[in-house]
Design a protein around this motif. Structure first.
Motif, PDB file in Angstrom:
ATOM      1  N   THR A  89      -0.640  21.652  37.520  1.00  0.00           N
ATOM      2  CA  THR A  89      -0.979  20.759  38.634  1.00  0.00           C
ATOM      3  C   THR A  89      -1.663  21.517  39.763  1.00  0.00           C
ATOM      4  OG1 THR A  89       0.862  19.277  38.113  1.00  0.00           O
ATOM      5  CG2 THR A  89      -0.071  19.136  40.322  1.00  0.00           C
ATOM      6  N   LEU A  90      -1.061  22.629  40.174  1.00  0.00           N
ATOM      7  CA  LEU A  90      -1.658  23.417  41.247  1.00  0.00           C
ATOM      8  C   LEU A  90      -2.986  24.026  40.810  1.00  0.00           C
ATOM      9  CD1 LEU A  90       1.483  25.233  42.715  1.00  0.00           C
ATOM     10  CD2 LEU A  90       0.362  23.161  43.529  1.00  0.00           C
ATOM     11  N   GLY A  91      -3.048  24.503  39.562  1.00  0.00           N
ATOM     12  CA  GLY A  91      -4.302  25.043  39.059  1.00  0.00           C
ATOM     13  C   GLY A  91      -5.394  23.993  38.973  1.00  0.00           C
ATOM     14  N   GLY A  92      -5.030  22.802  38.513  1.00  0.00           N
ATOM     15  CA  GLY A  92      -6.009  21.714  38.447  1.00  0.00           C
ATOM     16  C   GLY A  92      -6.476  21.286  39.820  1.00  0.00           C
ATOM     17  N   LEU A  93      -5.540  21.251  40.780  1.00  0.00           N
ATOM     18  CA  LEU A  93      -5.899  20.872  42.149  1.00  0.00           C
ATOM     19  C   LEU A  93      -6.860  21.884  42.764  1.00  0.00           C
ATOM     20  CD1 LEU A  93      -5.297  18.818  44.431  1.00  0.00           C
ATOM     21  CD2 LEU A  93      -3.448  20.323  45.163  1.00  0.00           C
ATOM     22  N   ALA A  94      -6.600  23.178  42.533  1.00  0.00           N
ATOM     23  CA  ALA A  94      -7.461  24.217  43.096  1.00  0.00           C
ATOM     24  C   ALA A  94      -8.829  24.256  42.424  1.00  0.00           C
ATOM     25  CB  ALA A  94      -6.775  25.577  42.959  1.00  0.00           C
ATOM     26  N   THR A  95      -8.887  23.908  41.129  1.00  0.00           N
ATOM     27  CA  THR A  95     -10.138  24.015  40.380  1.00  0.00           C
ATOM     28  C   THR A  95     -10.989  22.761  40.468  1.00  0.00           C
ATOM     29  OG1 THR A  95      -9.019  25.489  38.803  1.00  0.00           O
ATOM     30  CG2 THR A  95     -11.140  24.557  38.128  1.00  0.00           C
ATOM     31  N   PHE A  96     -10.357  21.595  40.325  1.00  0.00           N
ATOM     32  CA  PHE A  96     -11.105  20.342  40.216  1.00  0.00           C
ATOM     33  C   PHE A  96     -10.938  19.416  41.419  1.00  0.00           C
ATOM     34  CE2 PHE A  96      -9.799  21.515  35.822  1.00  0.00           C
ATOM     35  CZ  PHE A  96     -11.063  21.843  35.340  1.00  0.00           C
ATOM     36  N   GLY A  97     -10.161  19.809  42.419  1.00  0.00           N
ATOM     37  CA  GLY A  97      -9.922  18.921  43.547  1.00  0.00           C
ATOM     38  C   GLY A  97      -8.853  17.894  43.202  1.00  0.00           C
ATOM     39  N   MET A  98      -8.930  16.721  43.826  1.00  0.00           N
ATOM     40  CA  MET A  98      -7.897  15.704  43.644  1.00  0.00           C
ATOM     41  C   MET A  98      -7.787  15.242  42.196  1.00  0.00           C
ATOM     42  SD  MET A  98      -6.495  15.511  46.550  1.00  0.00           S
ATOM     43  CE  MET A  98      -5.427  14.099  46.271  1.00  0.00           C
ATOM     44  N   THR A  99      -8.916  15.211  41.456  1.00  0.00           N
ATOM     45  CA  THR A  99      -8.845  14.799  40.057  1.00  0.00           C
ATOM     46  C   THR A  99      -8.044  15.793  39.224  1.00  0.00           C
ATOM     47  OG1 THR A  99     -10.956  15.889  39.605  1.00  0.00           O
ATOM     48  CG2 THR A  99     -11.021  13.541  40.160  1.00  0.00           C
ATOM     49  N   GLY A 100      -7.898  17.010  39.732  1.00  0.00           N
ATOM     50  CA  GLY A 100      -7.123  18.015  39.015  1.00  0.00           C
ATOM     51  C   GLY A 100      -5.662  17.670  38.897  1.00  0.00           C
ATOM     52  N   LEU A 101      -5.152  16.784  39.761  1.00  0.00           N
ATOM     53  CA  LEU A 101      -3.766  16.333  39.643  1.00  0.00           C
ATOM     54  C   LEU A 101      -3.515  15.663  38.298  1.00  0.00           C
ATOM     55  CD1 LEU A 101      -3.211  14.826  43.201  1.00  0.00           C
ATOM     56  CD2 LEU A 101      -2.427  17.036  42.345  1.00  0.00           C
ATOM     57  N   LEU A 102      -4.553  15.070  37.737  1.00  0.00           N
ATOM     58  CA  LEU A 102      -4.455  14.434  36.423  1.00  0.00           C
ATOM     59  C   LEU A 102      -5.002  15.331  35.327  1.00  0.00           C
ATOM     60  CD1 LEU A 102      -3.761  11.928  34.744  1.00  0.00           C
ATOM     61  CD2 LEU A 102      -6.016  11.001  35.313  1.00  0.00           C
ATOM     62  N   VAL A 103      -6.144  15.975  35.598  1.00  0.00           N
ATOM     63  CA  VAL A 103      -6.814  16.790  34.583  1.00  0.00           C
ATOM     64  C   VAL A 103      -5.999  18.034  34.250  1.00  0.00           C
ATOM     65  CG1 VAL A 103      -8.884  18.135  34.063  1.00  0.00           C
ATOM     66  CG2 VAL A 103      -9.085  15.931  35.221  1.00  0.00           C
ATOM     67  N   GLY A 104      -5.386  18.658  35.264  1.00  0.00           N
ATOM     68  CA  GLY A 104      -4.640  19.887  35.044  1.00  0.00           C
ATOM     69  C   GLY A 104      -3.543  19.743  33.997  1.00  0.00           C
ATOM     70  N   PRO A 105      -2.608  18.790  34.147  1.00  0.00           N
ATOM     71  CA  PRO A 105      -1.568  18.614  33.124  1.00  0.00           C
ATOM     72  C   PRO A 105      -2.118  18.256  31.749  1.00  0.00           C
ATOM     73  CG  PRO A 105      -0.908  17.559  35.168  1.00  0.00           C
ATOM     74  CD  PRO A 105      -2.336  17.971  35.341  1.00  0.00           C
ATOM     75  N   ILE A 106      -3.226  17.507  31.702  1.00  0.00           N
ATOM     76  CA  ILE A 106      -3.812  17.156  30.411  1.00  0.00           C
ATOM     77  C   ILE A 106      -4.335  18.401  29.706  1.00  0.00           C
ATOM     78  CG2 ILE A 106      -5.751  15.963  29.307  1.00  0.00           C
ATOM     79  CD1 ILE A 106      -5.379  13.719  31.312  1.00  0.00           C
ATOM     80  N   LEU A 107      -5.039  19.261  30.439  1.00  0.00           N
ATOM     81  CA  LEU A 107      -5.523  20.511  29.842  1.00  0.00           C
ATOM     82  C   LEU A 107      -4.360  21.394  29.386  1.00  0.00           C
ATOM     83  CD1 LEU A 107      -8.509  21.517  32.174  1.00  0.00           C
ATOM     84  CD2 LEU A 107      -8.600  20.523  29.885  1.00  0.00           C
ATOM     85  N   ALA A 108      -3.285  21.405  30.179  1.00  0.00           N
ATOM     86  CA  ALA A 108      -2.114  22.193  29.793  1.00  0.00           C
ATOM     87  C   ALA A 108      -1.508  21.658  28.496  1.00  0.00           C
ATOM     88  CB  ALA A 108      -1.072  22.169  30.912  1.00  0.00           C
TER      89      ALA A 108
END
Length: 363
Positions: free
Chosen positions: A316-335
């Motif tokens: 979640t934190l990695g996605g937020l830092a990399t992709f912005g707000m969409t990273g809250l969703l994208v980060g866990p999916i990539l994980a």
């Protein structure tokens, strides 16, 4: 087949593979700005597929009408309210970043109540000589946090062309993916050299974690943020909506989460002599806000795939830092996909991988 023909065939395959690789990389580089909107479109299409299928039955298999109606519902019920809310949060972020710093400085100059409160804390005499520096750093930190929030939300609130172009691509992509449905996915999976069960596992994991993240993480975080905003507004905290948005993000952090907000607020209220308000905040966050996760998660997540708290936090934190707000969703999916492809790797190559004894500590 002669030896020369075999060599020519091998050369042709290698040349084709190289050509496909080069052209694909060039295409991805050219469209790199729109990869995230298209990824969000695929996620929205997958999650809204049940609604689309219901509309498809009601419209007698009119795919265009059903897909367009689904996109309009997404726009009106989710996207537009989110943009309005982000605008309010950005406005309050500016107010907070501009007001808290001067407030801290005023308290450092004249607050006898704050002095008396701090004097009762363990080790307060050691901190006394550094009080001015601590206050200045707190003011600087507050300004930095507020400015970061403003910058993060600016693209969604200033009406920039890039934001609306990305939004258009996301909505049109959602319409496209809904209308073409499984056919597009099958065409993509056809070029993936994996077994059908492994492909289905990847797709299922993608959708399952997307549902779990939205229902079991983002929805719960939004509910906790809303309840936190109500509690802060009741006691008259300035910028309650902004702090509620901060609670939404912090609630994604396992274990500590919302305490990063309500503990400092409680200390501030006690320092100001508002004991009743401090007690109210502790009870409100401990009983009302804190119980949301325990009550809603089993209902919303159900049998959807879950990950460990550590993986959720890091992704979640990695996605937020990399992709912005969409990273809250994208980060866990990539994980989740990361975990899945390694599971497939272990299954495919289990005959050549060395055996490993799992100890009791690892169970």
């Amino acid at each position: 087949m002669t030896q020369d023909q075999a060599k020519a065939d091998t050369f042709g395959r290698r040349f084709l593979f190289g050509l496909v690789t080069v052209i694909s990389l060039a295409f991805l580089w050219m469209t790199r700005r729109y990869i995230m909107p298209l990824l969000m479109a695929s996620i929205l299409a997958g999650l809204s597929m049940p609604v689309y299928e219901k509309l498809l039955r009601r419209t007698k298999k009119r795919s265009t009408v059903s897909a367009a109606t689904t996109v309009v519902l997404l726009l009106l019920l989710i996207i537009v309210p989110s943009i309005i809310l982000m605008g309010i949060v950005a406005s309050q972020a500016v107010e907070v970043s501009e007001s808290v710093g001067p407030w801290l400085q005023r308290q450092a100059d004249r607050s006898d109540e704050l002095d008396a409160f701090l004097a009762e804390l363990p080790g307060a005499e050691k901190l006394a000589p550094y009080r001015g520096q601590i206050t200045a750093k707190l003011a600087e930190l507050t300004g930095t946090v507020g400015q970061y929030a403003v910058n993060a939300l600016a693209s969604a609130t200033k009406g920039t062309a890039s934001f609306f172009l990305g939004l258009f691509i996301t909505l049109y992509g959602t319409f496209f993916f809904l209308k073409l449905g499984r056919g597009t996915l099958n065409r993509i999976l056809y070029y993936v050299p994996l077994k059908s069960e492994h492909e289905d596992l990847l797709v299922g994991r993608f959708l399952s974690v997307a549902r779990a993240t939205l229902k079991g993480t983002l929805v719960i975080a939004l509910v906790q943020g809303a309840l936190g905003t109500i509690g802060l507004a009741i006691i008259g905290i300035s910028g309650a909506v902004f702090w509620g948005a901060v609670i939404v993000v912090l609630s994604l952090i396992p274990a500590v989460g919302t305490s990063l907000i309500w503990v400092p607020v409680t200390i501030y209220l006690l320092a100001m002599g508002r004991v009743g308000a401090a007690v109210f905040i502790v009870i409100w966050f401990a009983v009302v806000v804190g119980s949301v996760d325990n009550i809603l998660r089993p209902i919303l997540v159900g049998k959807d795939t879950e990950m460990s708290d550590l993986m959720v936090l890091v992704s979640t934190l990695g996605g937020l830092a990399t992709f912005g707000m969409t990273g809250l969703l994208v980060g866990p999916i990539l994980a989740a996909l990361f975990d899945t492809v390694w599971a497939i790797y272990g299954e495919v190559f289990k005959s050549v991988l060395p055996p490993r004894q799992v100890t009791a500590a690892e169970d």
